[in-house]
Design a protein around this motif. Structure first.
Motif: not given
Length: 108
Positions: A20-35
């Motif tokens: 849960k504390d890996l904020i940037y890692t999760q955001a990178t995952f979301f951004e990858t799924l967005r594109l």
């Protein structure tokens, strides 16, 4: 991502709470799924008559509604939609921003 993992996990194995504390890692995952969504197009079927709230279109029972997450991730809803920017999922106070599942359909 590597720096964040090193800083958060400090050489330990990840746990449910530490992930849960890996904020940037999760955001990178979301951004990858967005594109690059895992389901680039999909369909839903109406179980009863209804009206689509965003466009006031009447839908009858049994109608299919096709939506295309691949295109949705590149529409003007997103600022600079063609750019890979994980920061778009991180608030100013370093928390994950939750977008509507109707806009960001990866986990719908």
């Amino acid at each position: 991502i590597v720096r964040e993992i090193e800083n958060v996990l400090k050489g330990e194995r990840p746990t449910y709470d530490s992930i849960k504390d890996l904020i940037y890692t999760q955001a990178t995952f979301f951004e990858t799924l967005r594109l690059y969504p895992s389901v680039p197009k999909n369909a839903k079927y109406a179980v009863k008559a209804d009206i689509l709230p965003s466009c006031n279109i009447k839908v009858q029972s049994g109608d299919s509604i096709l939506y295309v997450p691949y295109a949705m991730g590149r529409c003007d809803y997103w600022e600079n939609p063609s750019e890979f920017q994980p920061q778009r999922f991180i608030s100013k106070d370093n928390r994950l921003i939750n977008f509507s599942p109707y806009v960001f359909t990866a986990f719908q």
